[in-house]
Design an enzyme around this catalytic site. Sequence first.
Site, PDB file in Angstrom:
ATOM      1  N   SER A  63     -14.357  26.891 -46.248  1.00 24.79           N
ATOM      2  CA  SER A  63     -13.665  24.892 -46.777  1.00 24.79           C
ATOM      3  C   SER A  63     -14.314  24.524 -48.234  1.00 24.79           C
ATOM      4  O   SER A  63     -13.921  23.822 -48.423  1.00 24.79           O
ATOM      5  CB  SER A  63     -13.174  24.146 -45.948  1.00 24.79           C
ATOM      6  OG  SER A  63     -12.994  25.130 -44.546  1.00 24.79           O
ATOM      7  N   TYR A 191      -6.231  33.856 -50.434  1.00 24.97           N
ATOM      8  CA  TYR A 191      -7.103  32.135 -50.066  1.00 24.97           C
ATOM      9  C   TYR A 191      -8.358  32.725 -49.111  1.00 24.97           C
ATOM     10  O   TYR A 191      -9.500  32.148 -49.178  1.00 24.97           O
ATOM     11  CB  TYR A 191      -5.941  31.654 -48.704  1.00 24.97           C
ATOM     12  CG  TYR A 191      -6.595  30.993 -47.916  1.00 24.97           C
ATOM     13  CD1 TYR A 191      -7.158  29.447 -48.155  1.00 24.97           C
ATOM     14  CD2 TYR A 191      -7.446  30.860 -46.507  1.00 24.97           C
ATOM     15  CE1 TYR A 191      -7.848  28.764 -46.954  1.00 24.97           C
ATOM     16  CE2 TYR A 191      -7.748  29.887 -45.654  1.00 24.97           C
ATOM     17  CZ  TYR A 191      -8.196  28.828 -46.178  1.00 24.97           C
ATOM     18  OH  TYR A 191      -8.420  28.527 -45.101  1.00 24.97           O
ATOM     19  N   TYR A 243     -12.250  16.531 -42.222  1.00 23.31           N
ATOM     20  CA  TYR A 243     -10.940  16.751 -41.224  1.00 23.31           C
ATOM     21  C   TYR A 243     -10.793  15.344 -40.280  1.00 23.31           C
ATOM     22  O   TYR A 243     -11.418  14.798 -40.518  1.00 23.31           O
ATOM     23  CB  TYR A 243     -10.540  17.651 -40.678  1.00 23.31           C
ATOM     24  CG  TYR A 243     -10.907  19.498 -41.194  1.00 23.31           C
ATOM     25  CD1 TYR A 243     -10.729  19.491 -42.544  1.00 23.31           C
ATOM     26  CD2 TYR A 243     -12.931  20.161 -41.604  1.00 23.31           C
ATOM     27  CE1 TYR A 243     -10.798  20.778 -44.071  1.00 23.31           C
ATOM     28  CE2 TYR A 243     -12.406  20.332 -42.236  1.00 23.31           C
ATOM     29  CZ  TYR A 243     -11.880  20.724 -43.054  1.00 23.31           C
ATOM     30  OH  TYR A 243     -12.190  22.363 -44.296  1.00 23.31           O
ATOM     31  N   VAL A 261     -17.105  26.255 -42.246  1.00 24.65           N
ATOM     32  CA  VAL A 261     -17.366  26.618 -41.138  1.00 24.65           C
ATOM     33  C   VAL A 261     -18.633  27.848 -41.254  1.00 24.65           C
ATOM     34  O   VAL A 261     -19.301  28.181 -39.857  1.00 24.65           O
ATOM     35  CB  VAL A 261     -16.123  27.077 -40.269  1.00 24.65           C
ATOM     36  CG1 VAL A 261     -14.445  26.097 -39.535  1.00 24.65           C
ATOM     37  CG2 VAL A 261     -15.576  28.101 -41.211  1.00 24.65           C
TER      38      VAL A 261
HETATM   39  O1  DON Z   1      -9.368  29.080 -42.518  1.00 25.83           O
HETATM   40  C1  DON Z   1     -10.211  29.102 -42.772  1.00 25.83           C
HETATM   41  O2  DON Z   1      -9.555  28.562 -41.011  1.00 25.83           O
HETATM   42  C2  DON Z   1     -11.648  29.015 -42.513  1.00 25.83           C
HETATM   43  N1  DON Z   1     -11.216  30.665 -43.898  1.00 25.83           N
HETATM   44  C3  DON Z   1     -12.090  27.563 -43.133  1.00 25.83           C
HETATM   45  C4  DON Z   1     -12.300  26.725 -42.328  1.00 25.83           C
HETATM   46  C5  DON Z   1     -13.173  25.786 -42.669  1.00 25.83           C
HETATM   47  O3  DON Z   1     -14.171  26.179 -42.975  1.00 25.83           O
HETATM   48  C6  DON Z   1     -13.104  24.208 -41.855  1.00 25.83           C
HETATM   49  N2  DON Z   1     -14.452  23.778 -42.390  1.00 25.83           N
HETATM   50  N3  DON Z   1     -14.735  23.022 -41.500  1.00 25.83           N
END
Ligand code: DON
Length: 307
Positions: A63, A191, A243, A261
């Site tokens: 993210s 994405y 978040y 993440v």
């Molecule tokens: O779409 C997703 O769930 C992951 N590609 C990115 C989520 C993410 O990094 C949330 N961050 N903490």
Amino acid sequence: MNLLAVLKEIHQEVTPLLGQGNVAKYIPALAKTDPMQFGMAITLNDGQFYGVGSYEKTFSIQSIAKVFSYTLALRAYQNDLYKRVWREPSGTAFNSLIQLEKEAGIPRNPFINAGAIAVCDSLVTHYSPDKTALNEVITFIHECCGERTITFDQAVSESEMEHGFRNIALANLMKSFGNFENDVHSVIETYFQVCSIAMSAKQLSRSMLYLANNGTDPISRKNFISSPQAKRINSLMLTCGHYDASGDFAFRVGLPGKSGVGGGIVAVVPGKMSIAVYSPALNKYGNSLVGTKALELFTTKTGLSIF
Ligand code: DON
């Protein structure tokens, strides 16, 4: 101030915490990551660099990539972008569906998944048919970082594609409300590819300097975005970058920051520097557990928070 000594102290203090938290298991390609890693990097606006631990290890920025895509979308669409993606904290998990239904397909902000997918959709529209959004985001990162080797990890993006049911649901929900312009499958694929871009903490700290210098890279002098737009991106990182733990991050660290993440977090000290930290085990909100602690120690020890 001896920043290298500060980093070394932090490294020592967080080492006993390594092993707490969990790596992101919902993305199978990330589930095998060694949770015991730690790296931290600082690049100052004058180009000085300091790093400790695995600061050159590349990892999935996930993210954190949303900052780069949002920068490009804000540059392309200016204030019109707010018609599609709002700018309020969500108070919900990054992949939550409930609020999007209640709020007629307009995501709260560009850092929750729905918002980042809408931003990605806007980039696909903006760059087609001659260019691809993925290439443009990667090229932008090359410019911000001053390095041309950075790319995405196909194994990670394919792994996400196979398990991306929630994100596909979010995109379809936006499409049902008329807030989606392109083919859902191809936008989601873009994405995931953008999320799977691999960078080190050193590269990340270098590449975010434009946000520490009002939209202009202080080293190359390239202007990427206007000063008011840089202010807005930093504000959104402060209020929405973690978040439903954004308030806690602001409380503990006191800097604009964005997590992924993959275990990375970047933080910006306006006018001074950018800091990136890598430690893949996450807290229950999906943010690096030790990374958050390391940044909290950094601002406490140095007084370098925005407050
Ligand atoms: O779409 C997703 O769930 C992951 N590609 C990115 C989520 C993410 O990094 C949330 N961050 N903490």
